[in-house]
Design a protein around this motif. Structure first.
Motif, PDB file in Angstrom:
ATOM      1  N   VAL A  39      97.029  30.208  14.719  1.00  0.00           N
ATOM      2  CA  VAL A  39      96.027  31.150  15.195  1.00  0.00           C
ATOM      3  C   VAL A  39      95.873  30.960  16.701  1.00  0.00           C
ATOM      4  CG1 VAL A  39      94.159  29.533  14.650  1.00  0.00           C
ATOM      5  CG2 VAL A  39      93.663  31.958  14.875  1.00  0.00           C
ATOM      6  N   THR A  40      95.676  32.060  17.402  1.00  0.00           N
ATOM      7  CA  THR A  40      95.382  31.988  18.839  1.00  0.00           C
ATOM      8  C   THR A  40      94.235  32.927  19.150  1.00  0.00           C
ATOM      9  OG1 THR A  40      97.018  33.690  19.354  1.00  0.00           O
ATOM     10  CG2 THR A  40      97.732  31.406  19.558  1.00  0.00           C
ATOM     11  N   PRO A  41      93.301  32.567  19.951  1.00  0.00           N
ATOM     12  CA  PRO A  41      93.079  31.215  20.452  1.00  0.00           C
ATOM     13  C   PRO A  41      92.564  30.332  19.320  1.00  0.00           C
ATOM     14  CG  PRO A  41      91.208  32.588  21.014  1.00  0.00           C
ATOM     15  CD  PRO A  41      92.228  33.494  20.362  1.00  0.00           C
ATOM     16  N   THR A  42      92.527  29.036  19.525  1.00  0.00           N
ATOM     17  CA  THR A  42      91.999  28.148  18.495  1.00  0.00           C
ATOM     18  C   THR A  42      90.495  27.954  18.653  1.00  0.00           C
ATOM     19  OG1 THR A  42      92.569  26.228  19.830  1.00  0.00           O
ATOM     20  CG2 THR A  42      94.167  26.901  18.153  1.00  0.00           C
ATOM     21  N   THR A  43      89.982  28.219  19.836  1.00  0.00           N
ATOM     22  CA  THR A  43      88.556  28.072  20.103  1.00  0.00           C
ATOM     23  C   THR A  43      88.055  29.284  20.873  1.00  0.00           C
ATOM     24  OG1 THR A  43      88.783  25.680  20.200  1.00  0.00           O
ATOM     25  CG2 THR A  43      86.795  26.598  21.163  1.00  0.00           C
ATOM     26  N   ALA A  44      86.892  29.781  20.476  1.00  0.00           N
ATOM     27  CA  ALA A  44      86.276  30.916  21.171  1.00  0.00           C
ATOM     28  C   ALA A  44      84.764  30.706  21.180  1.00  0.00           C
ATOM     29  CB  ALA A  44      86.629  32.224  20.460  1.00  0.00           C
ATOM     30  N   THR A  45      84.097  31.420  22.064  1.00  0.00           N
ATOM     31  CA  THR A  45      82.634  31.349  22.123  1.00  0.00           C
ATOM     32  C   THR A  45      82.043  32.737  21.962  1.00  0.00           C
ATOM     33  OG1 THR A  45      82.619  31.522  24.527  1.00  0.00           O
ATOM     34  CG2 THR A  45      82.584  29.305  23.614  1.00  0.00           C
ATOM     35  N   ILE A  46      80.813  32.751  21.452  1.00  0.00           N
ATOM     36  CA  ILE A  46      80.068  33.996  21.289  1.00  0.00           C
ATOM     37  C   ILE A  46      78.587  33.621  21.311  1.00  0.00           C
ATOM     38  CG2 ILE A  46      80.128  33.937  18.761  1.00  0.00           C
ATOM     39  CD1 ILE A  46      80.487  37.109  19.046  1.00  0.00           C
ATOM     40  N   THR A  47      77.757  34.554  21.722  1.00  0.00           N
ATOM     41  CA  THR A  47      76.316  34.314  21.737  1.00  0.00           C
ATOM     42  C   THR A  47      75.683  35.053  20.567  1.00  0.00           C
ATOM     43  OG1 THR A  47      76.350  34.073  24.126  1.00  0.00           O
ATOM     44  CG2 THR A  47      74.212  34.500  23.123  1.00  0.00           C
ATOM     45  N   TYR A  48      74.885  34.310  19.800  1.00  0.00           N
ATOM     46  CA  TYR A  48      74.183  34.886  18.655  1.00  0.00           C
ATOM     47  C   TYR A  48      72.678  34.880  18.911  1.00  0.00           C
ATOM     48  CZ  TYR A  48      78.219  34.692  15.464  1.00  0.00           C
ATOM     49  OH  TYR A  48      79.420  34.898  14.835  1.00  0.00           O
ATOM     50  N   SER A  49      72.014  35.877  18.332  1.00  0.00           N
ATOM     51  CA  SER A  49      70.558  35.907  18.279  1.00  0.00           C
ATOM     52  C   SER A  49      70.174  35.732  16.814  1.00  0.00           C
ATOM     53  CB  SER A  49      70.025  37.239  18.803  1.00  0.00           C
ATOM     54  OG  SER A  49      68.635  37.315  18.571  1.00  0.00           O
ATOM     55  N   CYS A  50      69.333  34.717  16.550  1.00  0.00           N
ATOM     56  CA  CYS A  50      68.963  34.402  15.168  1.00  0.00           C
ATOM     57  C   CYS A  50      67.469  34.600  14.930  1.00  0.00           C
ATOM     58  CB  CYS A  50      69.380  32.973  14.841  1.00  0.00           C
ATOM     59  SG  CYS A  50      71.133  32.664  15.102  1.00  0.00           S
ATOM     60  N   GLY A  51      66.870  35.542  15.641  1.00  0.00           N
ATOM     61  CA  GLY A  51      65.451  35.849  15.442  1.00  0.00           C
ATOM     62  C   GLY A  51      64.565  34.659  15.749  1.00  0.00           C
ATOM     63  N   LEU A  52      63.654  34.347  14.853  1.00  0.00           N
ATOM     64  CA  LEU A  52      62.712  33.247  15.043  1.00  0.00           C
ATOM     65  C   LEU A  52      63.391  31.881  15.157  1.00  0.00           C
ATOM     66  CD1 LEU A  52      59.987  34.297  12.442  1.00  0.00           C
ATOM     67  CD2 LEU A  52      59.915  34.601  14.926  1.00  0.00           C
ATOM     68  N   PHE A  53      64.641  31.804  14.704  1.00  0.00           N
ATOM     69  CA  PHE A  53      65.353  30.525  14.724  1.00  0.00           C
ATOM     70  C   PHE A  53      66.106  30.286  16.028  1.00  0.00           C
ATOM     71  CE2 PHE A  53      64.545  31.501  10.345  1.00  0.00           C
ATOM     72  CZ  PHE A  53      64.109  30.284   9.838  1.00  0.00           C
ATOM     73  N   GLY A  54      65.972  31.195  16.979  1.00  0.00           N
ATOM     74  CA  GLY A  54      66.624  31.012  18.278  1.00  0.00           C
ATOM     75  C   GLY A  54      67.996  31.643  18.336  1.00  0.00           C
ATOM     76  N   GLY A  55      68.896  30.928  18.922  1.00  0.00           N
ATOM     77  CA  GLY A  55      70.251  31.425  19.095  1.00  0.00           C
ATOM     78  C   GLY A  55      70.847  30.846  20.357  1.00  0.00           C
ATOM     79  N   GLY A  56      71.886  31.477  20.835  1.00  0.00           N
ATOM     80  CA  GLY A  56      72.541  31.021  22.050  1.00  0.00           C
ATOM     81  C   GLY A  56      74.033  30.970  21.876  1.00  0.00           C
ATOM     82  N   ALA A  57      74.682  30.322  22.848  1.00  0.00           N
ATOM     83  CA  ALA A  57      76.143  30.207  22.835  1.00  0.00           C
ATOM     84  C   ALA A  57      76.592  29.404  21.625  1.00  0.00           C
ATOM     85  CB  ALA A  57      76.630  29.548  24.113  1.00  0.00           C
ATOM     86  N   CYS A 151      72.174  35.720  11.880  1.00  0.00           N
ATOM     87  CA  CYS A 151      72.430  35.723  13.314  1.00  0.00           C
ATOM     88  C   CYS A 151      73.357  36.886  13.638  1.00  0.00           C
ATOM     89  CB  CYS A 151      73.071  34.413  13.741  1.00  0.00           C
ATOM     90  SG  CYS A 151      72.097  32.948  13.336  1.00  0.00           S
ATOM     91  N   THR A 152      72.982  37.662  14.644  1.00  0.00           N
ATOM     92  CA  THR A 152      73.818  38.791  15.067  1.00  0.00           C
ATOM     93  C   THR A 152      74.333  38.521  16.476  1.00  0.00           C
ATOM     94  OG1 THR A 152      71.864  39.966  15.830  1.00  0.00           O
ATOM     95  CG2 THR A 152      72.645  40.483  13.619  1.00  0.00           C
ATOM     96  N   PRO A 153      75.566  38.924  16.734  1.00  0.00           N
ATOM     97  CA  PRO A 153      76.138  38.687  18.053  1.00  0.00           C
ATOM     98  C   PRO A 153      75.491  39.583  19.107  1.00  0.00           C
ATOM     99  CG  PRO A 153      77.689  39.855  16.660  1.00  0.00           C
ATOM    100  CD  PRO A 153      76.505  39.548  15.815  1.00  0.00           C
ATOM    101  N   THR A 154      75.375  39.053  20.306  1.00  0.00           N
ATOM    102  CA  THR A 154      74.815  39.843  21.409  1.00  0.00           C
ATOM    103  C   THR A 154      75.900  40.243  22.401  1.00  0.00           C
ATOM    104  OG1 THR A 154      74.278  37.852  22.666  1.00  0.00           O
ATOM    105  CG2 THR A 154      72.568  38.733  21.204  1.00  0.00           C
ATOM    106  N   GLY A 155      77.143  40.008  22.057  1.00  0.00           N
ATOM    107  CA  GLY A 155      78.273  40.370  22.919  1.00  0.00           C
ATOM    108  C   GLY A 155      79.561  40.174  22.171  1.00  0.00           C
ATOM    109  N   ASN A 156      80.654  40.170  22.917  1.00  0.00           N
ATOM    110  CA  ASN A 156      81.962  39.977  22.305  1.00  0.00           C
ATOM    111  C   ASN A 156      82.387  38.522  22.394  1.00  0.00           C
ATOM    112  OD1 ASN A 156      82.406  42.653  21.521  1.00  0.00           O
ATOM    113  ND2 ASN A 156      83.100  43.199  23.578  1.00  0.00           N
ATOM    114  N   GLN A 157      83.297  38.179  21.542  1.00  0.00           N
ATOM    115  CA  GLN A 157      83.896  36.844  21.496  1.00  0.00           C
ATOM    116  C   GLN A 157      84.747  36.636  22.741  1.00  0.00           C
ATOM    117  OE1 GLN A 157      85.499  35.910  17.608  1.00  0.00           O
ATOM    118  NE2 GLN A 157      87.382  35.212  18.586  1.00  0.00           N
TER     119      GLN A 157
END
Length: 164
Positions: A39-57, A151-157
């Motif tokens: 698989v490529t890439p092997t690592t990716a980042t995304i920002t999630y919003s999880c409501g009352l539970f916070g979220g982030g990168a 948790c819903t993404p707030t952008g692209n991977q």
């Protein structure tokens, strides 16, 4: 004067022929061997919003073995209470470039102290060769103490979709 002809034994000619044939077969076998799945890439980042539970990168780490793949999710979501090992039921849904979604599920997680970031996985799923999967079109759901955190993404991977 008598002419002398040097005759080589037949077994030596057969031995050389066998070596050449074996070498040719080995090279042909390498040429037609299937490529290792990766698989490529092997690592990716995304920002999630999880409501009352916070979220982030959030970091997603993917591994492929044929049609089976796993993704480990290292989030910025803080544990509301201490979490026992393997106590979180998780589903990571990724959008397919060709349409539809692919789900990665599991109940693997390390024990986590209150306030520490939550990591889940490896979550398992099935992929096909050439699948292009993007977290930006899916969700991350975790069930903690009977409460479903979506948790819903707030952008692209980033750097882009996983290609299996």
């Amino acid at each position: 004067m008598k002419s002398t002809t040097v005759r080589r034994p037949a077994r030596r000619r057969l031995g050389i022929g066998a070596v050449l044939a074996a070498g040719s077969l080995a090279v042909a076998g390498l040429a037609f061997a299937p490529a290792a799945a990766a698989v490529t890439p092997t690592t990716a980042t995304i920002t999630y919003s999880c409501g009352l539970f916070g979220g982030g990168a959030t970091t997603l780490t993917a591994v492929q073995d044929g049609t089976s793949a796993t993704i480990t999710v290292s989030s910025n979501i803080a544990a509301p209470l201490p979490l026992a090992a393997d106590s979180i039921v998780s589903t990571l849904t990724l959008a397919k470039a060709s349409g539809g979604t692919t789900a990665f599920t599991g109940t693997k997680n390390p024990a986590t102290a209150t306030g520490a970031t939550v990591t889940v996985g490896p979550l398992t799923g099935t992929v096909a060769s050439g699948d292009s999967l993007e977290a930006g079109g899916g969700t991350l759901k975790m069930v903690l103490f009977g409460i479903t955190v979506t948790c819903t993404p707030t952008g692209n991977q980033s750097p882009g979709p996983f290609v299996f």
